[in-house]
Scaffold this motif. Sequence first.
Motif, PDB file in Angstrom:
ATOM      1  N   PHE A 174      73.701 104.760  84.281  1.00 26.03           N
ATOM      2  CA  PHE A 174      74.017 103.531  84.349  1.00 26.03           C
ATOM      3  C   PHE A 174      74.787 103.429  83.327  1.00 26.03           C
ATOM      4  CE2 PHE A 174      69.531 104.647  82.549  1.00 26.03           C
ATOM      5  CZ  PHE A 174      69.856 103.334  81.449  1.00 26.03           C
ATOM      6  N   THR A 175      75.242 102.122  83.105  1.00 33.38           N
ATOM      7  CA  THR A 175      75.753 101.586  81.556  1.00 33.38           C
ATOM      8  C   THR A 175      75.424 100.256  81.144  1.00 33.38           C
ATOM      9  OG1 THR A 175      77.651 102.968  82.170  1.00 33.38           O
ATOM     10  CG2 THR A 175      77.758 101.402  80.135  1.00 33.38           C
ATOM     11  N   MET A 176      74.984  99.933  79.947  1.00 29.69           N
ATOM     12  CA  MET A 176      74.353  99.030  79.618  1.00 29.69           C
ATOM     13  C   MET A 176      75.080  98.756  77.972  1.00 29.69           C
ATOM     14  SD  MET A 176      71.611  97.691  77.016  1.00 29.69           S
ATOM     15  CE  MET A 176      71.537  99.231  76.161  1.00 29.69           C
ATOM     16  N   ILE A 177      75.707  97.282  77.502  1.00 28.93           N
ATOM     17  CA  ILE A 177      75.967  97.027  76.573  1.00 28.93           C
ATOM     18  C   ILE A 177      75.448  95.943  76.085  1.00 28.93           C
ATOM     19  CG2 ILE A 177      77.842  96.247  75.231  1.00 28.93           C
ATOM     20  CD1 ILE A 177      79.402  97.113  77.556  1.00 28.93           C
ATOM     21  N   GLY A 178      73.956  95.705  75.505  1.00 31.41           N
ATOM     22  CA  GLY A 178      73.370  94.807  74.736  1.00 31.41           C
ATOM     23  C   GLY A 178      73.504  94.002  73.232  1.00 31.41           C
ATOM     24  N   GLY A 179      72.472  93.380  73.460  1.00 35.57           N
ATOM     25  CA  GLY A 179      72.739  92.609  71.538  1.00 35.57           C
ATOM     26  C   GLY A 179      71.455  92.090  71.873  1.00 35.57           C
ATOM     27  N   ASP A 180      70.358  91.765  70.095  1.00 34.41           N
ATOM     28  CA  ASP A 180      69.315  90.795  69.506  1.00 34.41           C
ATOM     29  C   ASP A 180      69.354  90.663  68.573  1.00 34.41           C
ATOM     30  OD1 ASP A 180      68.133  92.394  67.649  1.00 34.41           O
ATOM     31  OD2 ASP A 180      68.705  94.109  69.338  1.00 34.41           O
ATOM     32  N   PHE A 181      69.063  89.333  67.791  1.00 30.14           N
ATOM     33  CA  PHE A 181      68.750  87.896  66.718  1.00 30.14           C
ATOM     34  C   PHE A 181      67.223  88.101  66.358  1.00 30.14           C
ATOM     35  CE2 PHE A 181      69.385  85.551  69.404  1.00 30.14           C
ATOM     36  CZ  PHE A 181      68.083  84.512  69.274  1.00 30.14           C
ATOM     37  N   GLU A 182      67.335  88.081  65.402  1.00 25.71           N
ATOM     38  CA  GLU A 182      65.976  87.269  64.775  1.00 25.71           C
ATOM     39  C   GLU A 182      65.875  87.248  63.654  1.00 25.71           C
ATOM     40  OE1 GLU A 182      62.191  90.160  64.114  1.00 25.71           O
ATOM     41  OE2 GLU A 182      62.528  89.886  66.012  1.00 25.71           O
ATOM     42  N   SER A 183      65.386  85.756  63.246  1.00 27.63           N
ATOM     43  CA  SER A 183      65.874  84.848  61.998  1.00 27.63           C
ATOM     44  C   SER A 183      64.138  83.737  61.874  1.00 27.63           C
ATOM     45  CB  SER A 183      66.679  83.899  62.395  1.00 27.63           C
ATOM     46  OG  SER A 183      66.641  83.536  61.310  1.00 27.63           O
ATOM     47  N   VAL A 184      63.703  83.495  60.873  1.00 31.01           N
ATOM     48  CA  VAL A 184      63.603  83.034  60.333  1.00 31.01           C
ATOM     49  C   VAL A 184      63.641  81.656  59.482  1.00 31.01           C
ATOM     50  CG1 VAL A 184      60.857  83.056  58.546  1.00 31.01           C
ATOM     51  CG2 VAL A 184      61.665  85.027  60.111  1.00 31.01           C
ATOM     52  N   ALA A 185      63.218  80.621  59.956  1.00 30.26           N
ATOM     53  CA  ALA A 185      63.083  79.411  59.860  1.00 30.26           C
ATOM     54  C   ALA A 185      62.062  78.536  59.340  1.00 30.26           C
ATOM     55  CB  ALA A 185      64.489  78.193  60.154  1.00 30.26           C
ATOM     56  N   GLY A 186      61.862  78.076  57.955  1.00 25.36           N
ATOM     57  CA  GLY A 186      60.129  77.780  57.623  1.00 25.36           C
ATOM     58  C   GLY A 186      59.124  78.393  58.302  1.00 25.36           C
ATOM     59  N   THR A 187      58.569  77.824  58.894  1.00 24.95           N
ATOM     60  CA  THR A 187      57.359  78.427  60.215  1.00 24.95           C
ATOM     61  C   THR A 187      57.853  78.615  61.171  1.00 24.95           C
ATOM     62  OG1 THR A 187      56.615  75.681  60.915  1.00 24.95           O
ATOM     63  CG2 THR A 187      55.479  77.081  58.128  1.00 24.95           C
ATOM     64  N   TRP A 188      59.191  78.600  61.920  1.00 23.96           N
ATOM     65  CA  TRP A 188      59.450  78.911  63.189  1.00 23.96           C
ATOM     66  C   TRP A 188      60.540  80.060  62.926  1.00 23.96           C
ATOM     67  CZ3 TRP A 188      58.628  76.114  67.681  1.00 23.96           C
ATOM     68  CH2 TRP A 188      57.961  74.699  67.011  1.00 23.96           C
ATOM     69  N   GLY A 189      59.743  81.544  64.133  1.00 22.44           N
ATOM     70  CA  GLY A 189      60.915  82.402  63.829  1.00 22.44           C
ATOM     71  C   GLY A 189      61.623  82.132  65.654  1.00 22.44           C
ATOM     72  N   PHE A 190      62.483  82.902  64.872  1.00 22.52           N
ATOM     73  CA  PHE A 190      63.311  82.529  67.135  1.00 22.52           C
ATOM     74  C   PHE A 190      63.909  84.100  66.697  1.00 22.52           C
ATOM     75  CE2 PHE A 190      64.163  78.353  64.322  1.00 22.52           C
ATOM     76  CZ  PHE A 190      63.767  78.134  65.004  1.00 22.52           C
ATOM     77  N   ARG A 191      64.133  84.521  68.704  1.00 18.52           N
ATOM     78  CA  ARG A 191      64.924  85.538  68.641  1.00 18.52           C
ATOM     79  C   ARG A 191      65.110  85.838  70.402  1.00 18.52           C
ATOM     80  NH1 ARG A 191      60.037  86.167  72.346  1.00 18.52           N
ATOM     81  NH2 ARG A 191      58.176  85.361  70.759  1.00 18.52           N
ATOM     82  N   GLY A 192      65.806  86.361  70.191  1.00 18.97           N
ATOM     83  CA  GLY A 192      66.376  86.700  71.088  1.00 18.97           C
ATOM     84  C   GLY A 192      67.538  88.012  71.582  1.00 18.97           C
ATOM     85  N   GLU A 193      67.957  88.305  72.838  1.00 16.32           N
ATOM     86  CA  GLU A 193      68.614  90.063  73.368  1.00 16.32           C
ATOM     87  C   GLU A 193      68.767  89.414  74.322  1.00 16.32           C
ATOM     88  OE1 GLU A 193      65.597  93.011  73.932  1.00 16.32           O
ATOM     89  OE2 GLU A 193      64.159  91.224  73.739  1.00 16.32           O
ATOM     90  N   ALA A 194      69.775  90.207  74.927  1.00 18.71           N
ATOM     91  CA  ALA A 194      70.786  90.618  76.062  1.00 18.71           C
ATOM     92  C   ALA A 194      71.110  91.525  76.664  1.00 18.71           C
ATOM     93  CB  ALA A 194      71.457  89.032  75.627  1.00 18.71           C
ATOM     94  N   ALA A 195      71.031  92.116  77.816  1.00 15.89           N
ATOM     95  CA  ALA A 195      71.539  93.317  78.135  1.00 15.89           C
ATOM     96  C   ALA A 195      72.575  93.007  79.310  1.00 15.89           C
ATOM     97  CB  ALA A 195      70.298  94.131  78.172  1.00 15.89           C
ATOM     98  N   ALA A 196      73.217  93.445  79.302  1.00 14.46           N
ATOM     99  CA  ALA A 196      74.732  93.519  80.582  1.00 14.46           C
ATOM    100  C   ALA A 196      74.670  95.583  81.071  1.00 14.46           C
ATOM    101  CB  ALA A 196      75.846  93.140  79.890  1.00 14.46           C
TER     102      ALA A 196
END
Length: 182
Positions: free
Chosen positions: A64-86
Amino acid sequence: PAGPPAIEELEPSARWNDAQGGARFSATSGRLDWSLSAYRGFEALPLVALEPARFALVSQHPRFTMIGGDFESVAGTWGFRGEAAAFVHDNFQGSNLAIVSGSSFDAGFGVDRRAGEYQLSGTVLFHREAPDDVPGSDLEGRSDVSLIVSGDRTFARERYRLRAFSVYNPSEGSAFLRAIAM
């Protein structure tokens, strides 16, 4: 033929052509941590194919072959995160004992927030499978969404903790709730 089918287990050889590996690049831009990755390897769990001519079940680990990415950030009291893998080259087990190639995609996005004594979290997960059209295959493409909500609270100066989380999958019409006391 009388008796059960023969079972043959095929594993990737230890040759240079069967090497597996990947690369990952991580960086920080302002308050955003992000990364990109790629991996080419073999399925960890074997898939099984029936070979009627030999009346044999063949267990193998397709590539199999996978290409992916992710991110993480904080803004004040909020944290945001995401990721994707194709998974641009993926494999699926057919119910007719055939291995079907295709592609798949997984992605998720979540938010976290600390609110007083509580840590709250919500996540949306998306999964898509797209098997190739193979004559005689019974596999069809499918998509699923799962919603996950969790809460966490500590007591007695962080000596005790109560955690609850719930998962809901609308396409399956299923859900569950779990609480853990520590």
